[in-house]
Design a protein around this motif. Structure first.
Motif, PDB file in Angstrom:
ATOM      1  N   ALA A 177      36.187  65.227 -25.655  1.00  0.00           N
ATOM      2  CA  ALA A 177      37.687  65.333 -25.976  1.00  0.00           C
ATOM      3  C   ALA A 177      38.206  66.723 -25.549  1.00  0.00           C
ATOM      4  N   TRP A 178      37.453  67.620 -24.982  1.00  0.00           N
ATOM      5  CA  TRP A 178      37.847  68.891 -24.857  1.00  0.00           C
ATOM      6  C   TRP A 178      39.020  69.171 -24.215  1.00  0.00           C
ATOM      7  N   GLY A 179      39.399  68.397 -22.977  1.00  0.00           N
ATOM      8  CA  GLY A 179      40.414  68.604 -22.377  1.00  0.00           C
ATOM      9  C   GLY A 179      41.601  68.031 -23.095  1.00  0.00           C
ATOM     10  N   GLU A 180      41.748  66.976 -23.767  1.00  0.00           N
ATOM     11  CA  GLU A 180      42.656  66.472 -24.668  1.00  0.00           C
ATOM     12  C   GLU A 180      42.787  67.351 -25.953  1.00  0.00           C
ATOM     13  N   LEU A 181      41.982  67.911 -26.329  1.00  0.00           N
ATOM     14  CA  LEU A 181      42.300  69.136 -27.379  1.00  0.00           C
ATOM     15  C   LEU A 181      43.035  70.335 -26.648  1.00  0.00           C
ATOM     16  N   CYS A 182      42.908  70.704 -25.740  1.00  0.00           N
ATOM     17  CA  CYS A 182      43.466  71.627 -24.818  1.00  0.00           C
ATOM     18  C   CYS A 182      45.136  71.466 -24.782  1.00  0.00           C
ATOM     19  N   ALA A 183      45.236  70.160 -24.753  1.00  0.00           N
ATOM     20  CA  ALA A 183      46.843  69.646 -24.844  1.00  0.00           C
ATOM     21  C   ALA A 183      47.746  69.867 -23.756  1.00  0.00           C
ATOM     22  N   ALA A 184      47.187  70.686 -22.697  1.00  0.00           N
ATOM     23  CA  ALA A 184      48.094  71.198 -21.874  1.00  0.00           C
ATOM     24  C   ALA A 184      47.386  71.527 -20.566  1.00  0.00           C
ATOM     25  N   PRO A 185      47.540  71.186 -19.286  1.00  0.00           N
ATOM     26  CA  PRO A 185      46.773  71.404 -18.093  1.00  0.00           C
ATOM     27  C   PRO A 185      46.559  72.846 -17.937  1.00  0.00           C
ATOM     28  N   ASP A 186      47.242  73.853 -18.288  1.00  0.00           N
ATOM     29  CA  ASP A 186      47.044  75.269 -18.028  1.00  0.00           C
ATOM     30  C   ASP A 186      45.920  75.588 -18.972  1.00  0.00           C
ATOM     31  N   MET A 187      45.899  75.248 -20.097  1.00  0.00           N
ATOM     32  CA  MET A 187      44.887  75.522 -21.082  1.00  0.00           C
ATOM     33  C   MET A 187      43.658  75.099 -20.746  1.00  0.00           C
ATOM     34  N   ALA A 188      43.658  73.892 -20.245  1.00  0.00           N
ATOM     35  CA  ALA A 188      42.487  73.077 -19.923  1.00  0.00           C
ATOM     36  C   ALA A 188      41.977  73.951 -18.659  1.00  0.00           C
ATOM     37  N   SER A 189      42.730  74.250 -17.729  1.00  0.00           N
ATOM     38  CA  SER A 189      42.319  75.043 -16.598  1.00  0.00           C
ATOM     39  C   SER A 189      41.662  76.231 -17.100  1.00  0.00           C
TER      40      SER A 189
END
Length: 404
Positions: free
Chosen positions: A124-136
């Protein structure tokens, strides 16, 4: 600094390092209590609840290090807690500084997860980032190590951030990079390739995603997980009949036969329950009796009766059915009660005792009274069928004082 730092969580003191011993019952209970505490707070303060979720996930592995995990019970409880807590963290509306601090704490917890218990959090790490820029940004951070470890030169290494990297790439919508990373892996492992399937679906290439998932099958691949992914793709394409025929049974296997039946019925409302159940029965020859509860639940009493004649059925399930229908359908209840006694005598059931025999007899006598049959007639039938002097006639010996 978060306004949540001054809050006193009741669970915090209970999840100290090595707080629990060998037995898993107490930590499972404490974990459930902690999740309830966090959920209650979430009703009024989503940010505080997310902070509590991060704190609990930090404390889990150190607190559970000495717990016996061989039965899988504690692992299941932790996974359920993660499934409940991760969405709370993802949904909290906080600035990037606070979220980044949460992610740093959680990533450190993943790195210190020795058993491991919380590795599911990486999915769930991408979802935990909550925004595409932080996930990137997290994908950039994790990608070099991930590519080296899973690539042809990795030499069997392990990196705790591998799945987190793939999840971050997916949420960042860097699908081509994600596919290239997975295809470079020296292992055809579903844990990686499931992200490739998701990426292809997101790119609008469902047919290719389906082939990609099918090509992931191997002796060590989880059949149900792959079937579920394939079923989702086919259903989303509107091909309900094909999804049912190819994937429904494998994709929806649950912890019990009844749960499996209910899952398929819910997903395919256009199909009759009788037809679904017949397909399930035919999928496992020799296990007909295990589908009894499903047939009963669907109101298919004639089929339920035939199933308990065909193969062993759990006696306690039959006894519960006999009690349930003693007043409403006494004839069916009598059939269930007699079958329970017969299968007990045949050695079916787990740790069956004389109490189970007497429970079945009580249900039979209740049904006989409603059915206008005499108790004497019932006892005569029981004496005939369960002769106490016969070898291994456990039922007859237990009932002997009652049916003379």
């Amino acid at each position: 600094m978060s306004h949540t730092n001054s809050h006193r969580w009741s669970f915090a003191a209970r999840f100290r390092r090595n707080a629990f011993g060998w037995k898993s019952a107490l930590p499972i209970q404490r974990l459930k209590e902690a999740v309830v505490e966090i959920r209650l707070v979430a009703r009024s303060d989503a940010i505080l609840a997310a902070e509590g979720a991060v704190l609990l996930l930090e404390k889990l592995s150190p607190a559970l290090e000495q717990v016996d995990s061989s039965s899988g019970a504690i692992g299941t409880a932790v996974n359920r807690a993660i499934d409940a807590l991760a969405p709370l963290i993802a949904a909290a509306k906080v600035d990037s500084t606070i979220r980044q601090a949460w992610l740093e704490r959680l990533f450190e917890a993943l790195q210190e997860d020795q058993i491991p218990y919380i590795e599911r959090l990486a999915d769930a790490w991408g979802e935990l980032c909550a925004a595409p820029d932080m996930a990137s940004a997290w994908a950039d951070r994790l990608l070099p190590i991930t590519a080296h470890v899973i690539g042809p030169d990795g030499q069997g290494g392990f990196f705790v951030g591998t799945t987190a990297c793939m999840s971050a790439l997916y949420v960042a919508q860097r699908f081509d990079e994600l596919l290239a990373l997975i295809d470079s892996s020296r292992m055809t492992w579903w844990g990686y390739r499931q992200w490739g399937v998701k990426a292809l679906v997101a790119l609008g290439r469902p047919a290719e995603a389906l082939r990609y998932a099918e090509q992931s099958r191997s002796a060590h691949a989880p059949e149900s997980a792959i079937a579920l992914a394939c079923e989702s793709i086919v259903l989303a394409s509107g091909m309900t009949d094909e999804a049912y025929q190819r994937y429904a049974i494998a994709a929806n296997r649950a912890g019990t036969y009844l749960a499996t039946f209910r899952a398929i019925v819910k997903k395919y409302p256009g199909r009759s329950q009788a037809a679904i159940l017949q397909d399930l029965i035919e999928s496992e020859p020799g296990s007909e009796g295990k589908w009894f509860a499903a047939a009963k639940d669907a109101g298919l009493f004639d089929l339920a009766t035939s199933l308990i004649q065909a193969s062993p059925t759990d006696p306690r399930t039959l006894i519960r059915a006999a009690r349930e229908f003693a007043q409403r359908q006494p004839a069916f209840a009598m059939t269930c009660g007699m079958a329970a006694l017969r299968w007990i005598d045949a050695g079916a059931g787990y740790e069956i005792t004389s109490a189970d025999v007497l429970d079945a007899y009580a249900a039979l006598t209740d049904a006989a009274c409603v059915d206008s049959a005499s108790r004497d007639a019932l006892n005569a039938r029981l004496r005939e069928q369960f002769e106490p002097s016969a070898a291994f006639a456990f039922v007859g010996k237990v009932l002997a004082p009652y049916i003379r």
